[in-house]
Structures are given as structure tokens and as C-alpha cells.
Enzyme design. Structure first.
Site, PDB file in Angstrom:
ATOM      1  N   VAL A 133      -4.589  16.064   6.702  1.00  0.00           N
ATOM      2  CA  VAL A 133      -5.800  15.912   5.897  1.00  0.00           C
ATOM      3  C   VAL A 133      -6.890  15.123   6.615  1.00  0.00           C
ATOM      4  O   VAL A 133      -8.002  14.979   6.090  1.00  0.00           O
ATOM      5  CB  VAL A 133      -5.491  15.238   4.542  1.00  0.00           C
ATOM      6  CG1 VAL A 133      -4.685  16.155   3.652  1.00  0.00           C
ATOM      7  CG2 VAL A 133      -4.793  13.899   4.747  1.00  0.00           C
ATOM      8  N   TYR A 176      -6.988  -0.826   3.562  1.00  0.00           N
ATOM      9  CA  TYR A 176      -6.542  -0.063   2.404  1.00  0.00           C
ATOM     10  C   TYR A 176      -7.423  -0.380   1.199  1.00  0.00           C
ATOM     11  O   TYR A 176      -7.901   0.530   0.501  1.00  0.00           O
ATOM     12  CB  TYR A 176      -5.084  -0.409   2.102  1.00  0.00           C
ATOM     13  CG  TYR A 176      -4.485   0.326   0.931  1.00  0.00           C
ATOM     14  CD1 TYR A 176      -4.098   1.656   1.046  1.00  0.00           C
ATOM     15  CD2 TYR A 176      -4.290  -0.313  -0.291  1.00  0.00           C
ATOM     16  CE1 TYR A 176      -3.538   2.334  -0.031  1.00  0.00           C
ATOM     17  CE2 TYR A 176      -3.728   0.354  -1.371  1.00  0.00           C
ATOM     18  CZ  TYR A 176      -3.346   1.671  -1.241  1.00  0.00           C
ATOM     19  OH  TYR A 176      -2.790   2.336  -2.309  1.00  0.00           O
ATOM     20  N   ILE A 221       3.350   0.607  -8.889  1.00  0.00           N
ATOM     21  CA  ILE A 221       4.134   1.766  -9.309  1.00  0.00           C
ATOM     22  C   ILE A 221       5.420   1.825  -8.495  1.00  0.00           C
ATOM     23  O   ILE A 221       5.395   1.685  -7.267  1.00  0.00           O
ATOM     24  CB  ILE A 221       3.337   3.075  -9.104  1.00  0.00           C
ATOM     25  CG1 ILE A 221       1.970   2.995  -9.800  1.00  0.00           C
ATOM     26  CG2 ILE A 221       4.143   4.270  -9.599  1.00  0.00           C
ATOM     27  CD1 ILE A 221       2.029   2.847 -11.292  1.00  0.00           C
TER      28      ILE A 221
END
Length: 269
Positions: free
Chosen positions: A70, A163, A196
Site C-alpha cells: 500500500v 505513529y 484493542i
């Protein structure tokens, strides 16, 4: 509600890295397929993508996957072209690619910074660059959902400056592009997960756990959340599905935070 029968969902970052547990991209793909969507996925690791594909097909869904970088325009275009050749349209685009590398502006070397910019941010530009012209020509338009992180909203306890910067930029990219395409029946929104629990979280524990105590690292993450536990990939997938659905047709340029209350709390890093 949330009926995606016959809709084509292109998902960047569809891979499932382990047989046990569910990653966010794989859970998103599975939920869309469960509701009738035709899945076309791109992933750096074809083996990981095939693992997700097998889960979906075993449950009776339709899924095709392709090895995709990507960060490379030609590779992204090849993914989009392959999806169009097979299905003739793209109704939904999900960007779920991302990686966190540790470091502050002093300790992080330039190569790591550049690679984070490419993977976490340039990838969003490239998929939109190739998919938006398709969606705006469709009578039904389309829906794009980008998966960001609360690291783009606040410091979450570990140094990961690149990030955090890319995840914040992703939200603004989404908001600005949503306004530009609002008259073209193309909606763009962002899902913003908090802490998560996924197979990738286990990998983070190997890198960040103080003293190598991975179980203590997991308990620490649970304790950071006002609800007392991390979320899971299905929590994120459900939010993505809602924003991509016809039920959210009047929602664009927004962030849906899925974090168990972290960003509404004080005193918890």
C-alpha cells in the site's frame, strides 16, 4: 439494518496474522461478508490474507485477495484494477493498514520516520487517489472508512511520535476530503480505536512489556481503560460497518471513537 448484500468492499489490510484470535482487518472483512458484501482484500502478506479468505469462505461468504504494497502506487492501482475487473464497482473502501514504531524525535532515525509516514499515511492517500475517481462516477457514490487510533488524539503512554503524527494526520485528511466530496455522494469517516486486544497486541507486549512480563503488560492496558478492559477487533469492526452503512448516510467527515472511555477520562495515560 446494516445490509450490504451485493455491495463490493475493498479492504486494505485484510490479513489475519495468527490462527487464534482476530485482527481488526480480518474481523472487518468477516463482518461485512456476514452481511452480504463481496470482499476484495489487499495485504502485504498474501499468506495472512489467505487465512482471512478461508475463514470468510468457510462461513459462506465471498472473498478474493491480492498481495499489495500500500506504499506503492502501482501496487495499489493493481489492487483497485483487479477489484474493478472482477466486480465492476467499489462501494466501500476500508483502510486498515498501520504499524507503530517506538521513538521520540531525537531517538527515531529518519528511515523509521519515513517508513511510518509511508505505511500509515501515504497508504491512505494512494487508496483514495485510485478509488475516489471510481466512486464519484457511480450513481450510488461510495463510503470510505479509515481506521486511525486514539494515539492521534492524545499521548497513550509510550513514545511513538511518528505513529501518533500519522494517525492525527489521517483524521484531518479524512475530514478535508469528506468536505471536498460531499456533493458527489461519497462519504469519508474515521473510526478511532483505543486499546484493542488482537494478535498484534501480543507482538507489542514482546516489545514494550517492562521486564518482559507480557501478562502484566496486558493487565496494565486493561487498567488504563475506564471500562476496565481492552476492546476487541469486533468492537472496531461494528463501528466500521455502521459508518459504511446506509444508516449512516448523513454522516461524513466525522470520527467515531471506540475506546472504552479513555479519551473522555483524565489521569489515565
Amino acid at each position: 439494518m446494516l445490509n450490504f448484500t451485493g455491495k463490493v468492499a475493498l479492504i486494505a489490510g485484510i490479513g489475519q496474522t495468527a490462527d487464534e484470535g482476530w485482527g481488526i482487518g480480518a474481523a472487518i472483512a468477516a463482518k461485512f461478508a456476514e452481511q452480504g458484501a463481496l470482499i476484495f482484500g489487499g495485504n502485504r502478506s498474501l499468506e495472512s490474507a489467505e487465512r482471512t479468505k478461508s475463514h470468510i469462505e468457510a462461513a459462506g461468504g465471498t472473498c478474493h485477495v491480492q498481495e499489495t504494497d500500500v506504499t506503492d502506487s502501482a501496487s495499489v492501482k493493481a489492487l483497485v484494477d483487479a477489484c474493478m475487473q472482477r466486480h465492476g464497482r467499489i462501494d466501500i473502501l476500508i483502510n486498515n493498514v498501520g504499524k507503530s514504531e517506538p521513538g521520540c524525535p531525537v531517538s527515531m532515525n529518519e528511515e523509521i520516520w519515513d517508513s511510518q509516514m509511508d505505511l500509515n499515511l501515504k497508504s491512505i492517500y494512494l487508496t483514495c487517489h485510485h478509488v475516489l475517481p471510481i466512486m464519484e462516477k457511480q450513481a450510488t457514490g461510495g463510503s470510505i472508512v479509515n481506521v486511525s487510533s486514539i494515539a492521534g488524539l492524545r499521548y497513550i503512554g509510550k513514545p511513538q511520535v511518528a505513529y501518533s503524527a500519522t494517525k492525527a494526520a489521517m483524521m484531518q485528511f479524512t475530514k478535508v476530503t469528506a468536505v471536498m466530496y460531499a456533493t458527489k455522494s461519497v462519504r469519508l469517516n474515521t473510526v478511532v480505536p483505543g486499546l484493542i486486544y488482537t494478535p498484534y497486541t501480543r507482538d507489542l507486549a514482546k516489545r514494550y512489556a517492562p521486564g518482559g512480563d507480557e501478562e502484566e503488560y496486558m493487565r496494565m492496558r486493561d487498567a488504563q481503560v475506564p471500562m476496565g478492559r481492552m476492546g476487541n477487533a469486533w468492537d472496531v469492526a461494528n463501528a466500521v460497518m455502521f459508518l459504511a452503512s446506509d444508516e449512516a448516510r448523513y454522516i461524513t467527515g466525522q470520527e467515531l471513537v471506540v475506546d472504552g472511555g479513555i479519551t473522555s477520562s483524565t489521569g489515565r495515560a
